[in-house]
Design a protein around this motif. Structure first.
Motif, PDB file in Angstrom:
ATOM      1  N   THR A   5      18.079 -32.461  -9.468  1.00 15.41           N
ATOM      2  CA  THR A   5      17.768 -33.147  -8.267  1.00 15.41           C
ATOM      3  C   THR A   5      17.254 -34.592  -8.628  1.00 15.41           C
ATOM      4  O   THR A   5      17.523 -35.566  -7.967  1.00 15.41           O
ATOM      5  CB  THR A   5      16.797 -32.538  -7.292  1.00 15.41           C
ATOM      6  N   LEU A  42      14.747 -32.656  -1.208  1.00 16.48           N
ATOM      7  CA  LEU A  42      16.000 -32.060  -1.942  1.00 16.48           C
ATOM      8  C   LEU A  42      15.669 -30.445  -2.370  1.00 16.48           C
ATOM      9  O   LEU A  42      16.183 -29.535  -2.103  1.00 16.48           O
ATOM     10  CB  LEU A  42      16.840 -32.682  -3.048  1.00 16.48           C
ATOM     11  N   VAL A  94      21.470 -27.115  -3.816  1.00 17.22           N
ATOM     12  CA  VAL A  94      21.398 -28.481  -3.599  1.00 17.22           C
ATOM     13  C   VAL A  94      22.549 -29.513  -2.973  1.00 17.22           C
ATOM     14  O   VAL A  94      22.337 -30.227  -2.631  1.00 17.22           O
ATOM     15  CB  VAL A  94      21.061 -28.858  -5.098  1.00 17.22           C
TER      16      VAL A  94
END
Length: 293
Positions: free
Chosen positions: A199, A233, A254
């Motif tokens: 992320t 996220l 994700v």
């Protein structure tokens, strides 16, 4: 909407009028037996119209606190960009701090607390555009499109049958205690360090797009996503994993939420608008070029 509810994040919905945003928010509130309030934003809306204020009680000779509509579990801010910057600031402060200050006293907002804000992409006359810092406060931004012809036919048929005139039954549906239980389970979802690093690579690529995108496309990005996007996220991915019955996050979680979390956090140059390049297109390119664990 469920991801935002479980992860305690707020949602910004963008669409033309008439696509059932209010109906969706009201249906969610009814299914949870939660308190729902709708605020129609207008240029003359004051912060006290949202948070509440003090009213003089002649019988007791004291000021009495009158809570505003923000003191609810699910709050729909209809056309948030039609309210002034001062009113937007008051609402976004309540979203972030989850409390209001009335007469010098702090009053916590109920839990769970979810804000669904809407804005109309057309008819921008007389609106106050949300700043980038304010947009960053929303965990998710979703863009609603017109339904298909078959879906629209089904909507009309249901309205004609009177389904929306019937009061929704609440027996057997979730209550707020179950929502709080889900939110506690959400905190126990495992996210591996390699996925956290993934992320950070995604949000980092929005700040240095020249490292992953074609130079022509990379030059269209003025500002990338903030660290708040990385947090969002991870939280959204954990909520999606829980909804899918998994106590752990996989990279696909994700990827599934990346566009919704990042689209409103990218600031593009005028060149992108002139050439029809959207944040969604750039995010898709980043997802293809950043290797997942």
């Amino acid at each position: 909407m469920l991801i935002g509810l479980i992860a305690s994040g707020h949602i910004l919905l963008e669409s033309v009028p008439g696509l059932a945003k209010t109906t969706a928010a009201k249906t969610l509130a009814d299914s949870l037996a939660a308190r729902f309030q709708r605020i129609q934003c207008t240029p003359d809306l004051l912060p006290s119209d949202i948070t509440g204020g003090q009213i003089w009680d002649q019988k007791t000779g004291e000021f009495k606190v009158s809570f505003g509509p923000v003191h609810a579990n699910i709050v729909l801010l209809d056309e948030i960009n039609r309210s002034s910057a001062k009113t937007q600031s008051a609402m976004l402060e309540a979203m972030e701090e989850r409390q209001t200050t009335i007469g010098g006293n702090v009053y916590p907002l109920p839990e769970p607390f979810l804000v669904l804000a809407t804005q109309n992409p057309i008819d921008q006359e007389g609106t106050y555009q949300l700043s980038e810092a304010q947009m960053d406060r929303f965990m998710i931004k979703d863009i609603l499109t017109y339904p298909s012809l078959d879906e629209e036919e089904e909507v009309v048929s249901r309205i004609a049958s009177g389904v929306f005139e019937e009061k929704a039954a609440t027996n057997g549906q979730l209550d707020l205690e179950h929502v709080r239980w889900l939110q506690s389970k959400f905190k126990q979802v495992f996210i591996d360090r390699s996925i956290v690093k993934y992320t950070t690579y995604l949000t980092g690529a929005t700040r240095t797009p020249q490292s992953v995108l074609d130079p022509r496309l990379a030059d269209m990005v003025q500002y990338g996503a903030s660290p708040r996007a990385t947090i969002a996220l991870c939280r959204a991915a954990c909520a999606r994993a829980l909804i899918n019955g998994r106590p752990y996050v996989v990279p696909d979680d994700v990827k599934a939420v990346a566009t919704r979390v990042l689209r409103h956090r990218l600031v593009l140059k005028f060149q992108a608008s002139a050439e029809g390049v959207t944040p969604e297109y750039l995010i898709e390119g980043i997802l293809h070029r950043v290797a997942s664990p």
